[in-house]
Design a protein around this motif. Structure first.
Motif, mmCIF file in Angstrom:
data_model
loop_
_atom_site.group_PDB
_atom_site.id
_atom_site.type_symbol
_atom_site.label_atom_id
_atom_site.label_comp_id
_atom_site.label_asym_id
_atom_site.label_seq_id
_atom_site.Cartn_x
_atom_site.Cartn_y
_atom_site.Cartn_z
ATOM 1 N N UNK A 1 0.749 -1.681 -0.341
ATOM 2 C CA UNK A 1 0.433 0.203 -0.239
ATOM 3 C C UNK A 1 0.915 0.921 -0.121
ATOM 4 N N UNK A 2 1.945 0.898 0.644
ATOM 5 C CA UNK A 2 2.569 2.172 0.271
ATOM 6 C C UNK A 2 3.148 2.660 -1.221
ATOM 7 N N UNK A 3 3.424 1.642 -1.861
ATOM 8 C CA UNK A 3 3.480 1.948 -2.983
ATOM 9 C C UNK A 3 1.902 2.446 -4.175
ATOM 10 N N UNK A 4 1.403 2.173 -3.827
ATOM 11 C CA UNK A 4 -0.259 1.955 -4.366
ATOM 12 C C UNK A 4 -0.324 3.481 -3.931
ATOM 13 N N UNK A 5 -0.427 3.541 -2.689
ATOM 14 C CA UNK A 5 -0.047 5.056 -2.177
ATOM 15 C C UNK A 5 0.751 6.512 -3.472
ATOM 16 N N UNK A 6 1.822 5.918 -3.510
ATOM 17 C CA UNK A 6 3.092 6.214 -4.546
ATOM 18 C C UNK A 6 2.073 7.171 -5.623
ATOM 19 N N UNK A 7 1.940 5.388 -6.220
ATOM 20 C CA UNK A 7 1.006 6.090 -7.516
ATOM 21 C C UNK A 7 -0.150 6.478 -7.045
ATOM 22 N N UNK A 8 -0.805 6.333 -7.111
ATOM 23 C CA UNK A 8 -2.047 7.548 -6.734
ATOM 24 C C UNK A 8 -1.447 9.018 -6.668
ATOM 25 N N UNK A 9 -0.144 9.244 -6.001
ATOM 26 C CA UNK A 9 0.160 10.445 -6.340
ATOM 27 C C UNK A 9 1.179 10.655 -7.709
ATOM 28 N N UNK A 10 0.862 9.447 -7.992
ATOM 29 C CA UNK A 10 2.005 10.088 -9.342
ATOM 30 C C UNK A 10 1.114 10.183 -10.642
ATOM 31 N N UNK A 11 -0.047 9.685 -10.168
ATOM 32 C CA UNK A 11 -1.100 10.054 -11.454
ATOM 33 C C UNK A 11 -1.972 11.279 -11.026
ATOM 34 N N UNK A 12 -1.639 11.733 -9.687
ATOM 35 C CA UNK A 12 -2.938 12.603 -9.375
ATOM 36 C C UNK A 12 -1.733 13.289 -8.498
ATOM 37 N N UNK A 13 -0.894 13.734 -9.420
ATOM 38 C CA UNK A 13 0.167 15.639 -8.558
ATOM 39 C C UNK A 13 -0.405 16.627 -8.048
ATOM 40 N N UNK A 14 -0.440 17.560 -6.987
ATOM 41 C CA UNK A 14 -0.534 18.654 -6.683
ATOM 42 C C UNK A 14 0.616 19.382 -6.856
ATOM 43 N N UNK A 15 1.099 19.716 -7.408
ATOM 44 C CA UNK A 15 2.335 20.518 -6.919
ATOM 45 C C UNK A 15 2.222 22.012 -6.743
ATOM 46 N N UNK A 16 1.118 22.976 -7.465
ATOM 47 C CA UNK A 16 0.408 24.813 -7.208
ATOM 48 C C UNK A 16 -0.201 24.486 -5.882
ATOM 49 N N UNK A 17 0.570 25.238 -5.279
ATOM 50 C CA UNK A 17 -0.562 24.701 -3.606
ATOM 51 C C UNK A 17 0.104 26.484 -3.083
ATOM 52 N N UNK A 18 -0.643 26.658 -2.335
ATOM 53 C CA UNK A 18 -0.698 28.002 -1.655
ATOM 54 C C UNK A 18 0.145 27.582 0.001
ATOM 55 N N UNK A 19 -0.972 26.454 0.330
ATOM 56 C CA UNK A 19 -0.658 25.615 1.929
ATOM 57 C C UNK A 19 -0.433 24.144 2.161
#
Length: 297
Positions: free
Chosen positions: A209-227
């Motif tokens: 599930x650590x790998x699955x979590x990373x995959x989710x972030x790889x597919x749905x990244x959010x790099x532009x944020x204020x907080x």
């Protein structure tokens, strides 16, 4: 003359002896110093290579501890797993392995299910289900933010970057999973083979599930944020990880119950272990295939 020749030979031998003595003396020193320099450089290079991964882990730890919301959000599952599993195990022991629901207890008796092994399987899935409420790796790429470009520019492979995020997540969640499994074994005292399977499940599942979590972030990244709060609490990758984890855990639970009813609880436990291994293998293969997405971030 013979005398001059003799003097010439003797003087040449003396000069040669002095030369050999001086050269041999300083050559040994020079050679030993050169060897020491080579060994130092080799050690430094080896240390630096080994230190890359340690530095990446340190960076993950620093990023994690600098965001209080991140700690609170990800610690709920691990703490709940230990508390809930302890309460559930004690409840089961006090009630002599009876669930207190007449229909369920009667059903288990009718199906000739070994209750102790059945309980171990249920608790094993429960530990994983509670732990996977939120994973650190599900937003670890997003939290890099604008500094991700700096990380990518370093002479470090994607494999090392991914591994550091997976291992950091695993060190925390794997530890709580292991503690929960030990509590179950100490309180319920199951047979040795059920204990071994439970331990293996609780060590392997957090890694998957650590790998699955990373995959989710790889597919749905959010790099532009204020907080960072926007990533931890409102990130799509975190939500996707929760949904995927929940679906997988329900599948695990259904598979275990189905095999237990059709065959027995031991085969059900082995089925859980096999499907966990398959899940880990598939998640690693998908991560390797989809790693190109990291380059375009």
């Amino acid at each position: 003359s013979i005398l001059n020749l003799f003097i010439y030979v003797i003087s040449s031998l003396i000069i040669l002896f002095i030369y050999i003595t001086i050269v041999s003396k300083y050559f040994v020193k020079f050679n030993s110093l050169e060897k020491e320099n080579i060994q130092k450089k080799t050690k430094q290079n080896t240390y630096r290579q080994k230190n890359y991964f340690v530095s990446l882990l340190s960076k993950e730890l620093k990023m994690y501890t600098n965001i209080p919301t991140f700690i609170i959000n990800t610690m709920i599952g691990p703490i709940l797993s230990v508390v809930c599993i302890t309460i559930m195990s004690n409840f089961i022991v006090r009630n002599n392995y009876v669930f207190g629901l007449e229909k369920l207890d009667q059903l288990l008796l009718d199906l000739n299910v070994t209750v102790k092994e059945f309980v171990i399987g249920l608790l094993g899935v429960s530990i994983n289900m509670i732990l996977t409420i939120s994973q650190i790796s599900s937003c670890s790429i997003s939290l890099e933010g604008k500094s991700l470009g700096i990380t990518k520019s370093l002479p470090i492979s994607k494999k090392d970057i991914f591994s550091s995020k997976i291992i950091f997540n695993y060190l925390i969640f794997g530890a709580f999973s292991f503690i929960s499994s030990i509590l179950v074994i100490v309180i319920l005292k199951p047979v040795y083979y059920a204990s071994i399977i439970l331990l293996l499940l609780c060590l392997l599942n957090p890694l998957s599930f650590s790998v699955i979590g990373l995959l989710c972030n790889l597919y749905l990244p959010k790099l532009n944020y204020s907080n960072p709060y926007q990533v931890v609490k409102q990130g799509l990758s975190v939500l996707a990880n929760m949904i995927v984890s929940l679906v997988l855990n329900i599948f695990y639970l259904g598979l275990f119950i189905a095999i237990t009813i059709k065959v027995n609880a031991l085969i059900g436990l082995l089925g859980l272990l096999v499907i966990s291994i398959i899940t880990f293998a598939i998640s690693i293969l998908v991560l390797k295939k989809e790693s190109y997405r990291f380059d375009s971030l």
